[in-house]
Design a protein around this motif. Structure first.
Motif, PDB file in Angstrom:
ATOM      1  N   MET A   1      30.068  48.268  39.910  1.00  8.09           N
ATOM      2  CA  MET A   1      29.335  48.746  40.805  1.00  8.09           C
ATOM      3  C   MET A   1      29.780  50.641  40.144  1.00  8.09           C
ATOM      4  O   MET A   1      30.113  52.387  40.624  1.00  8.09           O
ATOM      5  CB  MET A   1      30.916  49.355  41.357  1.00  8.09           C
ATOM      6  N   ARG A  10      41.239  53.824  41.294  1.00  7.36           N
ATOM      7  CA  ARG A  10      41.626  52.611  41.834  1.00  7.36           C
ATOM      8  C   ARG A  10      41.192  53.787  43.063  1.00  7.36           C
ATOM      9  O   ARG A  10      40.418  54.289  43.336  1.00  7.36           O
ATOM     10  CB  ARG A  10      43.686  53.925  41.847  1.00  7.36           C
ATOM     11  N   LEU A  37      39.424  39.646  45.129  1.00  9.88           N
ATOM     12  CA  LEU A  37      38.353  39.936  46.338  1.00  9.88           C
ATOM     13  C   LEU A  37      37.825  41.151  45.769  1.00  9.88           C
ATOM     14  O   LEU A  37      38.065  41.024  44.620  1.00  9.88           O
ATOM     15  CB  LEU A  37      39.723  40.910  45.834  1.00  9.88           C
ATOM     16  N   MET A  38      36.700  41.189  46.452  1.00  4.54           N
ATOM     17  CA  MET A  38      35.274  42.068  45.571  1.00  4.54           C
ATOM     18  C   MET A  38      35.283  44.007  46.181  1.00  4.54           C
ATOM     19  O   MET A  38      35.723  43.698  47.672  1.00  4.54           O
ATOM     20  CB  MET A  38      34.117  41.279  45.978  1.00  4.54           C
ATOM     21  N   ILE A  39      34.297  44.464  45.058  1.00  2.48           N
ATOM     22  CA  ILE A  39      33.955  45.771  46.121  1.00  2.48           C
ATOM     23  C   ILE A  39      32.932  45.914  46.074  1.00  2.48           C
ATOM     24  O   ILE A  39      32.264  45.558  44.940  1.00  2.48           O
ATOM     25  CB  ILE A  39      35.473  47.168  45.321  1.00  2.48           C
ATOM     26  N   LYS A  40      32.467  45.719  47.404  1.00  5.41           N
ATOM     27  CA  LYS A  40      31.446  46.122  46.801  1.00  5.41           C
ATOM     28  C   LYS A  40      30.529  47.261  48.031  1.00  5.41           C
ATOM     29  O   LYS A  40      31.532  47.847  49.004  1.00  5.41           O
ATOM     30  CB  LYS A  40      30.429  44.716  48.143  1.00  5.41           C
ATOM     31  N   SER A  59      23.297  44.140  37.419  1.00  2.00           N
ATOM     32  CA  SER A  59      24.466  44.049  36.392  1.00  2.00           C
ATOM     33  C   SER A  59      25.144  43.203  37.959  1.00  2.00           C
ATOM     34  O   SER A  59      26.045  42.164  37.335  1.00  2.00           O
ATOM     35  CB  SER A  59      25.667  44.641  35.888  1.00  2.00           C
TER      36      SER A  59
ATOM     37  N   ARG B   3      46.851  66.111  39.879  1.00  2.00           N
ATOM     38  CA  ARG B   3      46.481  64.296  39.355  1.00  2.00           C
ATOM     39  C   ARG B   3      47.737  63.832  38.918  1.00  2.00           C
ATOM     40  O   ARG B   3      47.974  62.225  39.178  1.00  2.00           O
ATOM     41  CB  ARG B   3      45.069  64.920  38.038  1.00  2.00           C
ATOM     42  N   GLN B   7      49.343  60.429  40.621  1.00  2.00           N
ATOM     43  CA  GLN B   7      48.829  59.772  39.066  1.00  2.00           C
ATOM     44  C   GLN B   7      50.475  58.768  39.485  1.00  2.00           C
ATOM     45  O   GLN B   7      50.297  57.274  39.609  1.00  2.00           O
ATOM     46  CB  GLN B   7      49.141  59.594  37.860  1.00  2.00           C
ATOM     47  N   LEU B  10      50.483  57.217  42.666  1.00  2.00           N
ATOM     48  CA  LEU B  10      50.278  55.709  42.736  1.00  2.00           C
ATOM     49  C   LEU B  10      50.424  54.869  41.520  1.00  2.00           C
ATOM     50  O   LEU B  10      50.540  53.388  42.774  1.00  2.00           O
ATOM     51  CB  LEU B  10      48.337  56.069  42.819  1.00  2.00           C
ATOM     52  N   ASN B  11      50.799  55.142  40.870  1.00  2.00           N
ATOM     53  CA  ASN B  11      51.892  54.100  39.592  1.00  2.00           C
ATOM     54  C   ASN B  11      53.006  53.515  40.213  1.00  2.00           C
ATOM     55  O   ASN B  11      53.188  52.306  40.046  1.00  2.00           O
ATOM     56  CB  ASN B  11      52.017  54.360  38.779  1.00  2.00           C
ATOM     57  N   GLN B  17      44.506  44.060  43.217  1.00  2.00           N
ATOM     58  CA  GLN B  17      43.069  44.048  42.640  1.00  2.00           C
ATOM     59  C   GLN B  17      41.746  43.629  43.393  1.00  2.00           C
ATOM     60  O   GLN B  17      41.732  42.943  43.507  1.00  2.00           O
ATOM     61  CB  GLN B  17      42.551  43.577  40.722  1.00  2.00           C
ATOM     62  N   ALA B  18      41.152  44.475  43.778  1.00  2.00           N
ATOM     63  CA  ALA B  18      39.216  44.250  43.381  1.00  2.00           C
ATOM     64  C   ALA B  18      38.519  43.896  42.264  1.00  2.00           C
ATOM     65  O   ALA B  18      38.383  44.700  41.658  1.00  2.00           O
ATOM     66  CB  ALA B  18      38.885  44.902  44.601  1.00  2.00           C
ATOM     67  N   ALA B  19      38.122  43.548  42.522  1.00  2.00           N
ATOM     68  CA  ALA B  19      36.629  42.857  41.573  1.00  2.00           C
ATOM     69  C   ALA B  19      35.685  43.641  41.641  1.00  2.00           C
ATOM     70  O   ALA B  19      35.052  43.614  43.402  1.00  2.00           O
ATOM     71  CB  ALA B  19      36.647  41.560  40.608  1.00  2.00           C
ATOM     72  N   ALA B  20      34.826  44.050  41.346  1.00  2.00           N
ATOM     73  CA  ALA B  20      33.692  44.583  41.523  1.00  2.00           C
ATOM     74  C   ALA B  20      32.504  43.515  40.330  1.00  2.00           C
ATOM     75  O   ALA B  20      31.207  43.425  41.141  1.00  2.00           O
ATOM     76  CB  ALA B  20      32.771  45.772  40.816  1.00  2.00           C
ATOM     77  N   CYS B  26      30.236  43.900  33.743  1.00  2.00           N
ATOM     78  CA  CYS B  26      28.689  44.918  34.099  1.00  2.00           C
ATOM     79  C   CYS B  26      28.023  44.035  33.687  1.00  2.00           C
ATOM     80  O   CYS B  26      26.912  44.930  32.844  1.00  2.00           O
ATOM     81  CB  CYS B  26      28.885  46.102  32.619  1.00  2.00           C
TER      82      CYS B  26
END
Lengths: 86, 157
Positions: A1, A10, A37-40, A59, B3, B7, B10-11, B17-20, B26
């Motif tokens: 992304m 995050r 889970l994906m982010i799109k 990519s 910030r 942080q 958030l921690n 977790q979401a994957a791109a 990449c």
């Protein structure tokens, strides 16, 4: 992304409860063929669902491979990004 | 300041977790990982064929033989599965529908290569392992050609 999101960023996302969605929104969604889970980014409505694309087309694995996603696959809508430190 | 406070909050929050990406980050794809695994399959197949059982009933010699044989089979099995997974990632994630115009045999090549991975698991068959290497080489050529490159096919052994 990339460039909108980089690894480790995050995302604050609100659960999706069926409200009206707009193209360009970044969503957290379940992958149609994998348990993850994906982010799109929503590209365009498609067959009652959505065509989703990554921001980095060279990519990204997205609707170009797995086709449109059902609206029920959308779990949350990203509203803000907290960039990672690196 | 703001910030670091954000942080810190958030921690403490559980975050999913979401994957791109479906696999590597990449778009780092390279058929080399499939090639290394396929080479290991060929190597273990050759070692299994060359492994002679001990003569006689020496328990220690048989234990050593059985242990070595089992290890070779286990590695062959694992590496054939890894070859298959690496190929499937290239097939389903790297290659895009537009590549079919340039490589009309793409699906058939991957399908047959995946079948060869299975054949290498089921059998101790050097011809199948060599055929698998040929299939991975063909995929290597298609992959680099799709990127406008002509990287040489190099093996480790």
């Amino acid at each position: 992304m990339l460039p909108a999101l980089k690894p480790g960023d995050r995302v604050i996302a609100i659960p999706y409860r069926g409200e009206q969605l707009q193209s360009g929104a970044v969503v957290v969604m379940t992958h149609p063929n994998q348990v993850k889970l994906m982010i799109k980014r929503l590209s365009a409505p498609c067959n009652g669902g959505w065509w989703v694309l990554g921001d980095n087309p060279a990519s990204s694995s997205d609707s170009r491979q797995f086709g449109p996603i059902a609206a029920t696959a959308i779990r949350a809508i990203a509203t803000a990004v907290v960039p990672s430190k690196n | 300041m703001l910030r670091s406070v954000a942080q810190a909050i958030l921690n403490r929050l559980p975050a999913t977790q979401a994957a791109a990406h479906c696999d590597g980050p990449c778009g780092v794809y390279d058929p080399a990982s499939a090639r290394v695994a396929a080479e290991a399959v060929l190597s273990m197949t050759k070692k299994l064929i060359a492994l002679a059982p001990p003569e006689g009933n020496d328990a220690a010699a048989w234990a050593t033989y059985n242990n070595t044989f089992s290890r070779y089979v286990a590695v062959k099995e694992e590496q054939a599965q890894e070859t298959k997974e690496e190929l499937l990632i290239l097939w389903t994630d790297y290659f895009k529908p537009e590549h079919l115009a340039t490589f009309p045999e793409l699906h058939d090549t991957f399908w047959k290569a995946a079948k060869l991975c299975s054949a290498c698991k089921v059998n101790i068959d050097q011809a199948k392992a060599e055929e698998l290497m040929k299939a991975v080489e063909k995929i290597h050529t298609m992959f680099w050609s799709s990127k406008g490159r002509s990287d040489a096919w190099v093996t480790a052994s």
